[in-house]
Write a protein that holds these residues in place. Structure first.
Motif, PDB file in Angstrom:
ATOM      1  N   GLY A 103       0.822  -1.204   0.000  1.00 38.04           N
ATOM      2  CA  GLY A 103       0.000   0.000   0.000  1.00 38.04           C
ATOM      3  C   GLY A 103       0.860   1.261   0.000  1.00 38.04           C
ATOM      4  O   GLY A 103       2.078   1.228   0.118  1.00 38.04           O
ATOM      5  N   GLU A 104       0.188   2.421  -0.094  1.00 35.49           N
ATOM      6  CA  GLU A 104       0.917   3.691  -0.129  1.00 35.49           C
ATOM      7  C   GLU A 104       1.483   4.010   1.250  1.00 35.49           C
ATOM      8  O   GLU A 104       0.895   3.665   2.286  1.00 35.49           O
ATOM      9  N   TYR A 105       2.680   4.661   1.250  1.00 32.28           N
ATOM     10  CA  TYR A 105       3.286   5.095   2.516  1.00 32.28           C
ATOM     11  C   TYR A 105       4.136   6.331   2.265  1.00 32.28           C
ATOM     12  O   TYR A 105       4.543   6.615   1.138  1.00 32.28           O
ATOM     13  N   GLU A 106       4.398   7.103   3.327  1.00 29.42           N
ATOM     14  CA  GLU A 106       5.110   8.386   3.208  1.00 29.42           C
ATOM     15  C   GLU A 106       6.591   8.155   2.888  1.00 29.42           C
ATOM     16  O   GLU A 106       7.095   7.042   3.082  1.00 29.42           O
ATOM     17  N   PRO A 107       7.288   9.203   2.400  1.00 30.30           N
ATOM     18  CA  PRO A 107       8.700   9.043   2.021  1.00 30.30           C
ATOM     19  C   PRO A 107       9.568   8.636   3.200  1.00 30.30           C
ATOM     20  O   PRO A 107       9.374   9.087   4.339  1.00 30.30           O
ATOM     21  N   LYS A 108      10.522   7.758   2.903  1.00 31.63           N
ATOM     22  CA  LYS A 108      11.502   7.344   3.889  1.00 31.63           C
ATOM     23  C   LYS A 108      12.885   7.634   3.285  1.00 31.63           C
ATOM     24  O   LYS A 108      13.281   7.034   2.285  1.00 31.63           O
ATOM     25  N   GLY A 184       2.679  12.165   2.630  1.00 28.54           N
ATOM     26  CA  GLY A 184       3.378  12.965   3.627  1.00 28.54           C
ATOM     27  C   GLY A 184       4.720  13.430   3.105  1.00 28.54           C
ATOM     28  O   GLY A 184       5.026  13.341   1.902  1.00 28.54           O
ATOM     29  N   LYS A 185       5.552  13.965   4.014  1.00 25.86           N
ATOM     30  CA  LYS A 185       6.872  14.417   3.583  1.00 25.86           C
ATOM     31  C   LYS A 185       7.873  14.224   4.710  1.00 25.86           C
ATOM     32  O   LYS A 185       7.510  14.143   5.896  1.00 25.86           O
ATOM     33  N   ASN A 186       9.156  14.160   4.326  1.00 23.64           N
ATOM     34  CA  ASN A 186      10.259  14.073   5.278  1.00 23.64           C
ATOM     35  C   ASN A 186      11.365  14.999   4.817  1.00 23.64           C
ATOM     36  O   ASN A 186      11.525  15.257   3.614  1.00 23.64           O
ATOM     37  N   ILE A 187      12.175  15.494   5.782  1.00 21.07           N
ATOM     38  CA  ILE A 187      13.215  16.488   5.489  1.00 21.07           C
ATOM     39  C   ILE A 187      14.529  15.994   6.076  1.00 21.07           C
ATOM     40  O   ILE A 187      14.579  15.516   7.214  1.00 21.07           O
TER      41      ILE A 187
END
Length: 846
Positions: A103-108, A184-187
């Protein structure tokens, strides 16, 4: 490609939509390495995009989101930038699991740069950032201080890498990599710090210093952090004591002694590097020495002038000085100033004298001696004077002097501050009058020779100069800024600005014009419009005079040298003109100005009809009218054409037609009612969009003649030889009312040809026979004759024929024998017998 494959590596099993990292298993580093991945078979390389990324830091392959097409074997290729030899690693199989889709998941974020990274000044910095995620994440970069990226910064590999070339202080700071998808996003963050190895701003150089003096050596470097300094002498740390001090890298040693000599080294360093600069210090001590700067053996000086004596021996330490004249010690007074080098000579001094300079250095004494001779000053007795000349003349500028006979003398000339080179300028400049004279002759003087001339006379003791101004007058330079202010159909208002007058005022101006139709530049007619009275009637029938200046003829005008505008007249309408202006003065005419911009005169009704109106000829029932077309420069406007008018002689009504092409030279009128060779009165006029112009003078043109109606009679053909026949006929009856008979046409063909393809020859009107040559032998030829005139040809006569003769025998006589008696030569030969296709022998030529 060198392969390190020994066996297949363990398979990596992932679900569709999941992210994966394939490890390279990098061999021990031997210098810088670069990485790539092969998919299945070499050389099929994995193409990097927003979904796939190869890190040049770790060597690993990152796939953000696995797709079915990714299934296969992956091998890491490692290349050393030193050896350029690639090594292929063992393959890693990638397989899909069968337990469903991820399934879809936020960036890692799997690839990120260090939290702190020190970068050297001028280096190229590369930062990597890549994330796994579903959907595939987008990657962006920014500085946390909000400053925009300069244009030198490049984003590469679908934004997975940022490249900063030529790293500088302003590029340092906190950088962020933002990865984002719909979940989502990650920095990732990291700080780039700036450092610079030490770099020399000022180094030390070898020096030579006298004992007891002070040495100051400044040693400066830049760097970040700021460098620190230390000094070595002959490889050993330099000890700081009372005479030796170090401050901010600068070394000072006071009261030098001979033991201070040696090689010194300044070292600047920070944590990123060390640099050094070395130089030799020589501490010297020596007695006064005149060998490098000896005193002059002899000085010649004028009466009443000031003389300087330079006395500068080499001495370490500096020597003390005293002066003597003869054997007498000199002391400072109003005539002797002891500054180590100067003295005054006047009338009280003898013609000759001696001055002695003594130096005291510790216990050593040396002396320099100079002889002094007093001479009389140099004077110019005949100086050059100001002159005013004309281009092309030759002049002499005198320069005569009186000087002391003990002295050698030289003459030089300066022109506008520059030394005259008599060899380079030999065509114009020559020094005349011998060695004792400095007279300057200038031949064929030019405008460029105007200016200030200075005669410079030099001796060993003094120099004198005299100047004169030379004015060279010539014809004027070109006028400037020529332009057309107003334009009509036949006039143009021209204005200009004066150019250089070359020292002779402009007396008159001349205007020249050029068109596409003129041969070069032609002098233009200028003038003002002088009014002429025209008679007009008013309502009551009385007469009055009206002055209509636009219709008045031009009055020729001499353009005064103080006038800068004039009217050019007598121009052709609707023609493109250029104008230029020539200035003249009492010396002559000058160079013409640059041309004005091209301008076109306005349109007007045409004024010139066509010339050479004529005609005649043509086919039956035609009236052919011809003329010489009017040149384009006389057509006066667009829409130019011709009006052709004609009528039978003796009638009053003109028939008119229009010919619209300005280049057409003829018109043909066709009508069955036209009688042959009848006279017509003809005239041709002109018109354009502005209206109709004049007609040409009336001339008589005859209509087309009627072709002959009867055939020649009495036609006969006779064979002349094997290649020629003679055709004769009786002339047909002809009247002048039928026109002019031009001649006869004879056609001929042989037995093997068709009549339609016959050859034709012509005979002039008064001839009644013609010889046809170039025919084949022993062949029947058929001929027919007809008459012709300008309207055409008449009917052919009846056909007659003649057969060309056989060719002569081809064999020459054989066995020629000759016998000589007292008074005769007897010849005999064999008889020649003609062949069947040859004509019979009728005789022999001896």
């Amino acid at each position: 490609v060198e392969s390190s494959r020994t066996k297949m590596r363990s398979a990596v099993s992932v679900r569709e939509g999941q992210g994966v990292v394939l490890l390279c298993g990098t061999p021990p580093r031997a210098g810088d390495l670069s990485f790539a991945w092969v998919f299945n078979e070499y050389p099929s390389f994995v193409q990097e995009d927003s979904r796939r990324f190869v890190s040049q830091e770790t060597g690993h392959l990152y796939i953000a989101k696995v797709e079915p097409s990714d299934v296969g074997n992956y091998s890491c290729v490692v290349t050393s930038t030193a050896t350029h030899s690639p090594v292929l690693g063992s393959p890693t199989p990638l397989v899909l699991r069968t337990d469903g889709v991820m399934g879809e998941y936020e960036p890692k974020i799997e690839v990120q740069f260090p939290e702190t990274l020190a970068a050297a000044k001028g280096s190229t910095v590369k930062l990597e950032c890549f994330a796994l995620g579903n959907p595939v994440p987008q990657i962006n970069w920014r500085r946390t201080d909000g400053l925009p990226f300069p244009s030198k910064i490049k984003l590469r590999k679908s934004n997975g890498m940022i490249e900063i070339p030529n790293f500088q202080q302003e590029d340092a700071g906190l950088y962020e990599c933002i990865t984002e998808n719909s979940r989502g996003k990650n920095i990732a963050r990291g700080r780039l710090t700036y450092y610079a190895k030490p770099h020399w701003i000022q180094t030390i150089k070898d020096v030579e210093v006298a004992v007891e003096d002070t040495l100051y050596w400044d040693c400066r470097a830049s760097g970040k952090p700021k460098p620190s300094y230390r000094w070595l002498k002959n490889g050993e740390q330099l000890a700081i004591e009372g005479r030796i001090q170090i401050e901010n890298g600068a070394l000072t040693i006071s009261n030098l002694n001979l033991t201070d000599s040696g090689r010194y080294q300044c070292i600047a360093e920070n944590k990123h590097g060390v640099i050094s600069s070395s130089a030799e210090l020589r501490v010297v001590a020596s007695a006064p020495d005149f060998s490098k700067s000896p005193m002059k053996k002899l000085i010649q000086v004028q009466i009443g002038s000031t003389v300087d004596f330079e006395c500068k021996p080499k001495a370490f330490p500096k020597a003390k000085c005293s002066w003597k004249k003869g054997g007498e010690q000199l002391h400072e007074n109003e005539r002797y100033h002891l500054i180590g080098r100067s003295r005054t000579a006047d009338e009280n001094m003898k013609r000759k004298g001696k001055c002695t300079c003594r130096f005291f250095s510790r216990a050593m004494i040396l002396a320099g001696i100079t002889d002094v001779i007093i001479v009389h000053p140099t004077r110019i007795t005949l100086a050059p004077s100001n002159m005013d000349v004309t281009v092309g003349e030759s002049v002499v500028l005198p320069c005569q002097v009186q000087h002391d006979p003990l002295l050698d003398i030289s003459f030089t000339w300066y022109f506008n501050g520059t030394l005259t080179d008599f060899q380079r300028d030999a065509s114009h400049f020559e020094k005349v009058g011998g060695s004792a004279s400095g007279d300057l002759m200038i031949r064929n003087i030019q405008l460029k020779h105007s200016g200030k001339y200075v005669c410079m006379v030099k001796t060993e003791v003094d120099s004198v100069a005299s100047a004169a101004d030379l004015i060279v007058r010539g014809s004027p330079g070109p006028p400037e800024h020529v332009k057309v202010d107003e334009i009509t159909d036949t006039t143009a208002q021209i204005s200009w600005q004066e150019g250089t007058d070359n020292h002779s005022p402009v007396t008159t101006y001349t205007i020249q014009a050029r068109t596409p139709f003129s041969v070069g530049w032609q002098r233009a007619t200028t003038g003002e419009h002088r009014s002429q009275p025209r008679l007009c009637g008013n309502v009551s029938g009385a007469m009055f005079l009206s002055f209509l200046s636009p219709f008045s003829p031009p009055v020729p005008d001499v353009i005064d040298g103080k006038t800068f505008t004039s009217t050019v007249v007598d121009l052709n309408p609707w023609v493109e003109y250029e104008f230029r202006v020539v200035a003249s003065n009492k010396i002559g005419g000058g160079e013409p100005s640059l041309p004005s911009e091209k301008v076109r005169t306005e349109e007007a009704v045409p004024e010139v009809p066509p010339s050479e109106v004529s005609g005649g000829g043509g086919s039956r029932s035609e009236l052919v009218i011809t003329w010489d077309p009017v040149p384009e420069e006389l057509q006066n406007g667009e829409g130019f054409g011709y009006v052709v008018a004609f009528r039978p002689s003796g009638t009053t009504t003109w028939i008119q037609t229009v010919v619209t092409s300005p280049d057409t030279p003829r018109y043909v009128f066709r009508n069955e009612s036209i009688l042959p060779f009848s006279p017509y009165e003809v005239k041709v006029g002109v018109y354009n969009n502005k209206g109709e112009g004049p007609f040409s003078a009336v001339t008589t043109v005859f209509s087309a003649e009627e072709e002959p109606s009867t055939a020649p009679s009495g036609v006969s053909a006779t064979s002349l030889s094997s290649s020629a026949i003679q055709v004769s006929w009786t002339a047909i009856p002809w009247k002048m009312s039928n026109g002019r008979l031009l001649g006869y046409e004879v056609r001929y063909w042989n037995n093997g040809q068709k009549e339609e393809s016959s050859n034709r020859v012509k005979a002039a009107g008064n001839e009644t026979s013609i010889k046809i040559t170039g025919l084949r032998s022993n062949l029947a030829y058929y001929t027919a004759v007809r008459a012709y005139n300008s309207a055409g040809a008449g009917p052919f006569s009846a056909t007659v024929n003649a057969t060309t003769k056989k060719p002569p025998p081809s064999q020459p006589p054989g066995n020629v024998v000759w016998n000589v008696t007292d008074s005769r030569v007897i010849l005999s030969w064999e008889e020649v017998r003609a062949m069947d296709n040859e004509s019979e022998v009728t005789g022999y030529k001896v």
